[in-house]
Design a protein around this motif. Structure first.
Motif, PDB file in Angstrom:
ATOM      1  N   MET A  53       1.287   0.103  -9.334  1.00 34.78           N
ATOM      2  CA  MET A  53       0.680  -0.918  -9.281  1.00 34.78           C
ATOM      3  C   MET A  53       0.681  -1.995 -10.146  1.00 34.78           C
ATOM      4  O   MET A  53       0.598  -3.047 -10.180  1.00 34.78           O
ATOM      5  CB  MET A  53      -0.869  -0.396  -9.002  1.00 34.78           C
ATOM      6  CG  MET A  53      -1.668  -1.742  -8.285  1.00 34.78           C
ATOM      7  SD  MET A  53      -3.241  -1.113  -7.905  1.00 34.78           S
ATOM      8  CE  MET A  53      -4.030  -2.698  -7.534  1.00 34.78           C
ATOM      9  N   SER A  54       0.530  -1.305 -11.485  1.00 39.50           N
ATOM     10  CA  SER A  54       0.477  -2.305 -12.610  1.00 39.50           C
ATOM     11  C   SER A  54       1.929  -3.029 -12.524  1.00 39.50           C
ATOM     12  O   SER A  54       2.014  -4.402 -12.959  1.00 39.50           O
ATOM     13  CB  SER A  54       0.612  -1.533 -13.968  1.00 39.50           C
ATOM     14  OG  SER A  54      -0.859  -1.000 -13.984  1.00 39.50           O
ATOM     15  N   ALA A  55       2.991  -2.473 -12.062  1.00 35.46           N
ATOM     16  CA  ALA A  55       4.321  -3.201 -12.064  1.00 35.46           C
ATOM     17  C   ALA A  55       4.154  -4.370 -11.031  1.00 35.46           C
ATOM     18  O   ALA A  55       5.004  -5.299 -11.350  1.00 35.46           O
ATOM     19  CB  ALA A  55       5.516  -2.013 -11.801  1.00 35.46           C
ATOM     20  N   ALA A  58       7.134  -3.219  -7.342  1.00 39.91           N
ATOM     21  CA  ALA A  58       7.705  -4.677  -7.913  1.00 39.91           C
ATOM     22  C   ALA A  58       8.533  -5.493  -6.715  1.00 39.91           C
ATOM     23  O   ALA A  58       8.332  -6.959  -6.523  1.00 39.91           O
ATOM     24  CB  ALA A  58       8.680  -4.462  -9.039  1.00 39.91           C
ATOM     25  N   GLU A  59       9.246  -4.728  -5.984  1.00 43.99           N
ATOM     26  CA  GLU A  59      10.122  -5.636  -4.934  1.00 43.99           C
ATOM     27  C   GLU A  59       9.293  -6.251  -4.018  1.00 43.99           C
ATOM     28  O   GLU A  59       9.509  -7.273  -3.468  1.00 43.99           O
ATOM     29  CB  GLU A  59      11.197  -4.582  -4.587  1.00 43.99           C
ATOM     30  CG  GLU A  59      12.214  -4.154  -5.174  1.00 43.99           C
ATOM     31  CD  GLU A  59      13.142  -3.122  -4.525  1.00 43.99           C
ATOM     32  OE1 GLU A  59      12.853  -2.560  -3.512  1.00 43.99           O
ATOM     33  OE2 GLU A  59      13.985  -2.796  -5.261  1.00 43.99           O
ATOM     34  N   LYS A  76       2.052  -7.244 -12.572  1.00 40.15           N
ATOM     35  CA  LYS A  76       2.770  -7.842 -13.819  1.00 40.15           C
ATOM     36  C   LYS A  76       3.779  -8.918 -13.168  1.00 40.15           C
ATOM     37  O   LYS A  76       3.803  -9.919 -13.629  1.00 40.15           O
ATOM     38  CB  LYS A  76       3.758  -6.717 -14.581  1.00 40.15           C
ATOM     39  CG  LYS A  76       4.339  -7.351 -15.573  1.00 40.15           C
ATOM     40  CD  LYS A  76       5.079  -6.374 -16.248  1.00 40.15           C
ATOM     41  CE  LYS A  76       5.916  -6.971 -17.436  1.00 40.15           C
ATOM     42  NZ  LYS A  76       6.505  -5.972 -18.163  1.00 40.15           N
ATOM     43  N   VAL A  77       4.514  -8.728 -12.205  1.00 36.07           N
ATOM     44  CA  VAL A  77       5.457  -9.633 -11.261  1.00 36.07           C
ATOM     45  C   VAL A  77       4.502 -10.648 -10.693  1.00 36.07           C
ATOM     46  O   VAL A  77       5.153 -12.007 -10.783  1.00 36.07           O
ATOM     47  CB  VAL A  77       6.119  -8.751  -9.982  1.00 36.07           C
ATOM     48  CG1 VAL A  77       6.783  -9.836  -9.071  1.00 36.07           C
ATOM     49  CG2 VAL A  77       7.204  -7.790 -10.782  1.00 36.07           C
ATOM     50  N   LYS A  85       0.781  -1.124  -0.014  1.00 37.65           N
ATOM     51  CA  LYS A  85       0.074   0.051  -0.047  1.00 37.65           C
ATOM     52  C   LYS A  85       0.951   1.239  -0.065  1.00 37.65           C
ATOM     53  O   LYS A  85       0.450   1.929  -0.817  1.00 37.65           O
ATOM     54  CB  LYS A  85      -0.764   0.067   1.118  1.00 37.65           C
ATOM     55  CG  LYS A  85      -1.499   1.273   1.285  1.00 37.65           C
ATOM     56  CD  LYS A  85      -2.618   1.369   2.962  1.00 37.65           C
ATOM     57  CE  LYS A  85      -2.994   2.502   2.927  1.00 37.65           C
ATOM     58  NZ  LYS A  85      -3.613   2.740   4.283  1.00 37.65           N
ATOM     59  N   ASP A  86       1.923   1.388   0.944  1.00 40.04           N
ATOM     60  CA  ASP A  86       2.847   2.351   0.969  1.00 40.04           C
ATOM     61  C   ASP A  86       3.500   2.850  -0.286  1.00 40.04           C
ATOM     62  O   ASP A  86       3.661   3.792  -0.429  1.00 40.04           O
ATOM     63  CB  ASP A  86       3.774   2.208   2.167  1.00 40.04           C
ATOM     64  CG  ASP A  86       2.891   2.280   3.394  1.00 40.04           C
ATOM     65  OD1 ASP A  86       1.853   2.588   3.779  1.00 40.04           O
ATOM     66  OD2 ASP A  86       3.760   1.770   4.352  1.00 40.04           O
ATOM     67  N   ALA A  87       3.773   1.633  -0.785  1.00 36.91           N
ATOM     68  CA  ALA A  87       4.793   1.701  -2.133  1.00 36.91           C
ATOM     69  C   ALA A  87       3.887   2.479  -3.301  1.00 36.91           C
ATOM     70  O   ALA A  87       4.254   3.130  -3.991  1.00 36.91           O
ATOM     71  CB  ALA A  87       5.153   0.383  -2.420  1.00 36.91           C
TER      72      ALA A  87
END
Length: 215
Positions: free
Chosen positions: A73-75, A24-25, A78-79, A12-14
């Motif tokens: 969020m999409s990144a 992504a991480e 995708k992961v 959420k924070d990211a």
């Protein structure tokens, strides 16, 4: 070891920090620790995205912030998608959902998540995109979609979900299709008021309710 709730909070924070790499991480950490990717998407990424949406509607952030949060969020999604697809099931191909963000609304990440989860669940998904004219939804229903789903981020655009119901009736096909509404301002009361068949608060609920209404 980090808990699911702690990971969701990091996600959420990211998203709210508009940090693609950080999101992504977090997603990679979820896979590594064998935690629940669906929970991370729904209770982490989506919560952050919805908060950005609320801030946008209140004038606290601007369109570039919404786009940046959406891309972040999409990144993450995708992961996580290959991991989610491992549990993919197969439904009858005739179970088709046409989904899009309603006209006047450029917000797409919530719609994208629902579309992804429906695909993973085995539905044939027609992604109409964002800022979708009502006529496009009506045409999708005419072309055979069993469910027509519309998402709205703002109260100013959600009124068009009511117009969609009206135009489906005018086209004489309302009884041949099920409708689903979602988005930050949408509620079960709103769905009941406009006559929509399904209200889904999140992607998991959308999958469950779409399956239920087509059985």
């Amino acid at each position: 070891m980090i808990t699911q709730d702690e990971l969701n909070q990091k996600g959420k924070d990211a998203v709210m920090d508009f940090e693609e790499e950080a999101v992504a991480e977090v997603a990679e950490e979820c896979i590594k620790l064998k935690l629940d990717p669906v929970s991370l998407i729904q209770n982490g990424f989506t919560v952050g995205m919805n908060e950005v949406g609320n801030q946008f509607e209140k004038g606290l952030v601007f369109l570039p912030h919404v786009i940046a949060a959406s891309e972040a969020m999409s990144a993450g999604v995708k992961v996580l998608t290959p991991e989610l697809e491992k549990s993919k099931t197969k439904l009858d191909a005739k179970e088709t959902v046409a989904i899009g963000t309603i006209e006047g609304d450029i917000h797409s990440i919530g719609k994208d998540i629902v579309a992804t989860m429906l695909k993973i669940a085995g539905f044939n998904v027609i992604d109409l995109g964002r800022d979708v004219p009502i006529n496009n939804y009506v045409q999708a229903a005419k072309d055979g979609a069993q469910i027509v789903a519309s998402s709205a981020l703002m109260t100013t655009t959600m009124v068009l979900q009511m117009k969609l119901e009206e135009q489906l009736k005018e086209a004489g096909i309302r009884d041949k299709v099920k409708t689903m509404v979602g988005g930050a301002p949408a509620t079960q009361d709103w769905a009941d008021k406009i006559g929509a068949d399904i209200y889904a608060e999140d992607a998991a609920e959308a999958v469950v309710k779409c399956k239920a209404i087509l059985t």
